[in-house]
Design an enzyme around this catalytic site. Structure first.
Site, PDB file in Angstrom:
ATOM      1  N   LYS A 173       0.692  -0.491   0.395  1.00 50.78           N
ATOM      2  CA  LYS A 173      -0.192  -0.175   0.178  1.00 50.78           C
ATOM      3  C   LYS A 173       1.315   1.525  -0.040  1.00 50.78           C
ATOM      4  CE  LYS A 173      -1.441  -1.440   3.991  1.00 50.78           C
ATOM      5  NZ  LYS A 173      -2.592  -1.656   4.993  1.00 50.78           N
ATOM      6  N   THR A 204      -7.770   9.615   8.780  1.00 53.43           N
ATOM      7  CA  THR A 204      -7.309   8.044   8.454  1.00 53.43           C
ATOM      8  C   THR A 204      -6.984   6.733   9.228  1.00 53.43           C
ATOM      9  OG1 THR A 204      -4.910   9.579   8.522  1.00 53.43           O
ATOM     10  CG2 THR A 204      -5.979   8.980   6.278  1.00 53.43           C
ATOM     11  N   THR A 207      -7.274   2.455   8.490  1.00 50.09           N
ATOM     12  CA  THR A 207      -7.178   2.183   6.938  1.00 50.09           C
ATOM     13  C   THR A 207      -6.437   1.173   6.955  1.00 50.09           C
ATOM     14  OG1 THR A 207      -4.909   3.746   7.053  1.00 50.09           O
ATOM     15  CG2 THR A 207      -7.501   4.647   6.353  1.00 50.09           C
ATOM     16  N   GLY A 208      -5.656   0.759   7.544  1.00 51.57           N
ATOM     17  CA  GLY A 208      -4.783  -0.532   7.114  1.00 51.57           C
ATOM     18  C   GLY A 208      -6.168  -1.869   7.565  1.00 51.57           C
ATOM     19  N   CYS A 209      -6.563  -1.266   8.717  1.00 55.29           N
ATOM     20  CA  CYS A 209      -7.593  -2.186   9.001  1.00 55.29           C
ATOM     21  C   CYS A 209      -8.833  -2.413   8.553  1.00 55.29           C
ATOM     22  CB  CYS A 209      -7.616  -2.250  10.768  1.00 55.29           C
ATOM     23  SG  CYS A 209      -6.597  -2.456  11.624  1.00 55.29           S
TER      24      CYS A 209
END
Length: 445
Positions: A173, A204, A207-209
């Site tokens: 990402k 933000t 966001t990864g989760c």
């Protein structure tokens, strides 16, 4: 029903971890299962404390859900320490859980560490070979590879190096890059690029989760990997774009963005149904009508839904060529967006035919009626295509100090006079419009 398991830490602020995962999985239509690896005391500013769950209890949670309910897909997030990584890997292998998305959570948005240094080796050794997809961001890819990943070229090289460690595919990402928000997917054969315009937003957190939970959900549905990545990318982009401030730091994304968009469209459909059941044809101007409804916190015309092809008159009735969609009318969208700058709750508008009788009935019912004169519009504004309506609404609100219920103008050469009805939602706007008709027109014959 698609069953999706999240194995992650708990975020007391609700923006990341288990809480973000379950919101995402649920909104996307799947059944969410959870195994908690750690408790965190955190908010949008920092992680105050971490309480790690005993590894044996993590294993017990996994046994409980997988032996009974099972999973069509799973994702891992914060795993905290070596023992937890090892037992998670062992149980996922034992139960042969498919479509595993490994999000190597190492550092919180606030900069706080979420994975011990010795656990990084266990992650690479025990978990990566089980992954259908590994989804590191740039810092995480750099930590695993012990090298900096700063450019698109670095990302491509890192994707290949990480693929060699065992996962079926790697998605790096690129949220930490400047310019376009670009992610790279490498499946061992092909490198795919997913790019969207970068959004300037402080919201933000998680966001990864959220992205990895969406990806696991789509994979669990049976989507091909590249399609699942594209859909997850679209979901997280909308979740960021439509986020609203929570807390005083990095706020969360808006996990409910798809539901909010559906609600806006449904409200327009229901309001138009009411309009179509009345003898509402006399409301339609020569240039036809349109009705719009904006998302909460709408920022641009893409956040406002209306009717493509407008609302047309068919004798004494009204009709549309299609249902509502977002971005369908710049004119009505600009009216609403201008109004929302003063009052964010006034999110709907409908333009109708200018008629002195309509204005008289509006005043009799106690509606606030105001107007603007197109002759007062500055030449530089008039020269900009489509700017007159936004200017007129803005001028009216600035002069009167309020957002009225109706704003009208008497037109000018080449411009039809018009009335705009404003309100918090389409049902209110339609009710106001129908109240302006003579009594015999209000109910369908």
């Amino acid at each position: 029903m698609n069953r999706v398991l999240t194995i992650a830490g708990s975020d007391s602020g609700g923006g990341a971890g288990i809480q973000a995962d379950l919101k995402t999985i649920t909104v996307l239509g799947a059944y969410g299962l959870s195994v908690i690896t750690a408790l965190t005391a955190q908010n949008t500013l920092r992680v105050e404390a971490i309480h790690e769950v005993r590894p044996d209890f993590v294993g017990t949670q996994l046994d409980a859900v997988l032996s009974d309910i099972g999973a069509d897909a799973a994702k891992t997030g914060m795993l905290a320490n070596t023992e937890v990584v090892q037992i998670v890997a062992a149980k996922l292998k034992q139960y042969q859980v498919p479509n595993l998305v490994v999000d190597p959570v190492m550092v919180a948005k606030s900069g706080d560490s979420l994975l011990t240094a010795d656990a990084e080796g266990a992650l690479v050794r025990d978990l990566l070979p089980l992954a259908a997809v590994l989804t590191p961001n740039l810092p995480e890819a750099g930590i695993i590879l012990e090298q900096e990943v700063r450019t698109l070229e670095d990302m491509a090289a890192a994707a290949r190096a990480l693929k060699a460690m065992g996962p079926e595919a790697v998605l790096i990402k690129g949220g930490h890059l400047s310019g376009q928000a670009t992610d790279l997917l490498f499946d061992g054969q092909k490198m795919r690029e997913y790019s969207v315009p970068r959004l300037d937003s402080p919201n933000t957190h998680g966001t990864g989760c959220t992205f990895s939970a969406a990806l696991a959900t789509f994979l669990g549905e049976g989507q091909a990997l590249h399609e699942a990545v594209a859909r997850a990318k679209e979901y997280i982009t909308e979740a960021i774009r439509l986020a609203r401030p929570v807390g005083h730091g990095h706020g969360p994304t808006n996990h409910f963005a798809p539901l909010e968009k559906q609600a806006v469209l449904r409200s327009l459909e229901e309001a138009f149904k009411t309009l179509s059941q009345a003898e509402a044809g006399p409301l339609v101007p020569e240039v036809q009508a349109n009705m719009g409804f904006a998302l909460p916190g709408a920022r641009d015309t893409a956040d406002v839904a209306a009717f493509p092809g407008r609302i047309v008159r068919l004798g004494s009735r009204v009709a549309t060529v299609s249902g509502p969609c977002f971005g369908a009318s710049r004119h009505v969208a600009r009216i609403i967006l201008t109004t929302m700058r003063t009052d964010p709750e006034i999110r709907s508008a409908l333009n109708i035919r200018y008629d002195e009788g309509f204005l008289e009935r509006a005043r009799e019912q106690g509606f606030r009626v105001e107007s603007f004169d197109r002759a007062d519009e500055p030449p530089e504004t008039k020269a900009q295509e489509g700017s007159t309506l936004a200017w007129g609404v803005d001028d009216t609100i600035e002069r009167t100090g309020v957002v009225p219920d109706l704003i009208f103008d008497r037109g000018e050469v080449g411009k039809e006079p018009m009335i705009r009805i404003l309100g918090p939602n389409p049902s209110t706007v339609v009710a106001r419009a129908l109240s302006l008709l003579p009594q015999e027109n209000k109910v369908a014959g």
